[in-house]
Design a protein around this motif. Sequence first.
Motif, short mmCIF file in Angstrom:
data_model
loop_
_atom_site.label_atom_id
_atom_site.label_comp_id
_atom_site.label_asym_id
_atom_site.label_seq_id
_atom_site.Cartn_x
_atom_site.Cartn_y
_atom_site.Cartn_z
N VAL A 154 0.38 4.39 -15.24
CA VAL A 154 1.35 3.89 -14.20
C VAL A 154 1.28 2.89 -13.45
CG1 VAL A 154 2.97 3.80 -12.87
CG2 VAL A 154 2.90 5.85 -14.72
N THR A 155 1.26 1.61 -13.45
CA THR A 155 0.43 0.32 -12.53
C THR A 155 2.02 -0.06 -11.68
OG1 THR A 155 -1.47 -0.61 -13.96
CG2 THR A 155 -0.16 -1.59 -12.36
N ILE A 156 1.94 -0.26 -10.68
CA ILE A 156 2.80 -0.56 -10.14
C ILE A 156 2.90 -1.94 -9.02
CG2 ILE A 156 5.05 -0.20 -7.53
CD1 ILE A 156 5.63 1.29 -10.71
N ILE A 157 4.27 -3.23 -9.06
CA ILE A 157 3.47 -4.25 -8.30
C ILE A 157 4.60 -4.14 -7.69
CG2 ILE A 157 2.97 -6.58 -8.14
CD1 ILE A 157 1.69 -6.34 -10.71
N CYS A 158 4.19 -4.10 -5.70
CA CYS A 158 5.60 -5.05 -4.92
C CYS A 158 4.54 -4.97 -3.72
CB CYS A 158 6.12 -3.38 -4.87
SG CYS A 158 5.34 -1.86 -3.65
N SER A 159 5.08 -5.48 -2.34
CA SER A 159 3.95 -6.44 -1.30
C SER A 159 3.90 -5.36 -0.27
CB SER A 159 5.62 -6.92 -0.68
OG SER A 159 6.78 -6.72 -0.57
N ASP A 160 4.88 -4.28 -0.69
CA ASP A 160 4.08 -2.62 -0.03
C ASP A 160 3.45 -2.27 -0.50
OD1 ASP A 160 3.84 -0.23 1.68
OD2 ASP A 160 6.33 -0.39 2.76
N VAL A 161 1.84 -1.84 -0.56
CA VAL A 161 1.15 -0.99 -0.20
C VAL A 161 1.26 0.77 -0.56
CG1 VAL A 161 -0.46 -1.29 1.22
CG2 VAL A 161 -1.59 -0.56 -0.87
N THR B 163 -0.88 -12.60 -6.18
CA THR B 163 -1.18 -12.67 -4.41
C THR B 163 -0.95 -11.92 -3.53
OG1 THR B 163 -2.20 -14.18 -2.74
CG2 THR B 163 -0.21 -14.75 -4.24
N ASP B 164 -0.69 -12.13 -2.58
CA ASP B 164 -0.14 -10.78 -1.49
C ASP B 164 0.98 -10.12 -2.42
OD1 ASP B 164 -0.21 -12.90 0.31
OD2 ASP B 164 1.15 -14.93 -0.90
N VAL B 165 0.01 -9.38 -3.04
CA VAL B 165 0.90 -8.01 -3.28
C VAL B 165 0.45 -6.61 -3.16
CG1 VAL B 165 2.53 -9.27 -4.58
CG2 VAL B 165 0.53 -8.75 -5.45
N ALA B 166 0.95 -6.12 -3.31
CA ALA B 166 -0.58 -4.18 -3.60
C ALA B 166 0.21 -4.50 -5.44
CB ALA B 166 0.33 -3.02 -2.76
N VAL B 167 -1.40 -4.30 -6.08
CA VAL B 167 -1.07 -3.41 -7.82
C VAL B 167 -1.85 -2.43 -7.68
CG1 VAL B 167 -1.75 -3.99 -10.19
CG2 VAL B 167 -1.35 -5.94 -8.47
N VAL B 168 -1.05 -1.34 -7.56
CA VAL B 168 -1.73 0.50 -7.49
C VAL B 168 -1.33 1.34 -8.75
CG1 VAL B 168 -0.91 3.10 -6.41
CG2 VAL B 168 -1.30 0.18 -5.21
N THR B 169 -2.52 1.63 -9.92
CA THR B 169 -2.15 2.35 -10.52
C THR B 169 -2.63 3.80 -10.39
OG1 THR B 169 -3.06 0.57 -11.58
CG2 THR B 169 -3.25 2.57 -12.98
N ALA B 170 -2.42 4.48 -11.35
CA ALA B 170 -2.31 6.64 -11.50
C ALA B 170 -2.26 6.33 -13.56
CB ALA B 170 -0.52 6.61 -10.25
N GLY B 171 -3.43 7.05 -13.05
CA GLY B 171 -3.14 7.27 -14.71
C GLY B 171 -4.36 8.65 -14.48
N ASN B 172 -4.02 9.50 -15.74
CA ASN B 172 -4.68 10.86 -16.15
C ASN B 172 -6.06 10.85 -17.13
OD1 ASN B 172 -3.75 10.41 -18.69
ND2 ASN B 172 -1.51 11.95 -18.65
N TYR B 173 -6.17 9.81 -17.14
CA TYR B 173 -7.39 9.55 -17.95
C TYR B 173 -8.77 9.82 -17.69
CZ TYR B 173 -6.56 4.25 -17.23
OH TYR B 173 -6.48 3.63 -16.37
N GLU B 174 -8.48 9.50 -16.59
CA GLU B 174 -10.11 10.26 -15.65
C GLU B 174 -9.96 11.05 -15.03
OE1 GLU B 174 -10.33 6.51 -12.72
OE2 GLU B 174 -10.57 5.23 -14.55
N GLN B 175 -9.27 11.68 -14.51
CA GLN B 175 -9.24 13.22 -13.69
C GLN B 175 -8.60 14.72 -15.01
OE1 GLN B 175 -8.43 13.64 -9.45
NE2 GLN B 175 -8.71 11.28 -9.43
N TYR B 176 -8.98 14.64 -15.52
CA TYR B 176 -8.07 16.19 -16.65
C TYR B 176 -9.07 17.01 -17.50
CZ TYR B 176 -10.61 13.24 -20.46
OH TYR B 176 -12.03 13.07 -21.48
N PHE B 177 -8.69 17.60 -18.12
CA PHE B 177 -9.64 19.16 -18.69
C PHE B 177 -9.14 19.23 -20.04
CE2 PHE B 177 -7.00 21.56 -16.61
CZ PHE B 177 -6.52 22.46 -16.97
N THR B 178 -10.13 19.90 -20.96
CA THR B 178 -8.80 19.40 -22.37
C THR B 178 -9.18 21.56 -22.21
OG1 THR B 178 -9.43 17.61 -23.02
CG2 THR B 178 -8.86 19.52 -24.86
N SER B 179 -8.32 22.34 -22.99
CA SER B 179 -8.34 23.74 -23.11
C SER B 179 -7.20 23.91 -24.34
CB SER B 179 -7.33 24.15 -21.91
OG SER B 179 -7.13 25.60 -22.60
#
Length: 205
Positions: free
Chosen positions: A132-139, A93-109
Motif C-alpha cells: 500500500v502506497t499513500i501520497i498526501c501532503s502530511d507525512v 514534490t511537496d508531498v509524502a510518499v509512504v509505503t507499507a508492505g508485507n513482503y519484507e517482514q514475514y514468515f512462512t508456516s
Amino acid sequence: MARINYRNVVLDPARHTVMLKDKGMRMNLAGVLQGYGIRRARQVLDKLGIKGGLLNGSGDILCWGRQADGSLWRVAIGDPDHPNSISSWVQVTDVAVVTAGNYEQYFTSGGKVYGHIINPATGLPATGLRSVTIICSDVELADCLDEVVFVKGPVEGLAFINQLKGVDCTLITDDNRTLVSKNMQVNYYRNDAPATPVTAPATQP
C-alpha cells in the motif's frame, strides 16, 4: 485480543504522560514513529534555509522543492515479487510518499505466508494486499493511513481513500493486481497495461 483497545490508552497532555489501563497491555510506535521523525527533521532543515530536499525514514518519503536541475523528485514503488526491484514510480514534490508492505517482514508456516501487519479485529496478519502506497501532503497522516488501508483490504481500502480529499494511493493485491485511486498518476516499469483508476469497488479490475 482482549487487550486490544485504543480507548484504554490514556493520554495526559498537561503532564505529557501515557497510561495503559489494562495490566499486560503494551504499545509499539513502529507503525507511526517514522512520519513524526521525518516531520521534525523537515522543520530543522527549514530553519537552516534548505529550499528543497528528500527525506527517507525507513520507506517513508517526504520531498519538497526541486532537484538541483529543476526537476521533480522521482520516488519508486517496490515490486513485491522481486526484492530490490521497482514496479512503478511517481514524480512529485511537496508531498509524502509512504509505503507499507508485507513482503519484507514475514514468515512462512505450513506453506502459508504470515506478514507483520496485524488486523486488530482478528489478531491475525492482514490479508488481501501486499503493498500500500499513500501520497498526501502530511507525512504523519500518510504513515497512519497505509496500515489502515492494508487492514481494510483492496475493496474497502480503496473506497476509503477515494473519499478523502488530497490523498491518493496505489495498491498491489495478493494476486498481483495493481489498483490506483481516482486521482493517482503513476508510471510503470512493467510491460503489462497500466492500472486504471478505480472510483468504486464495483468497477475494480
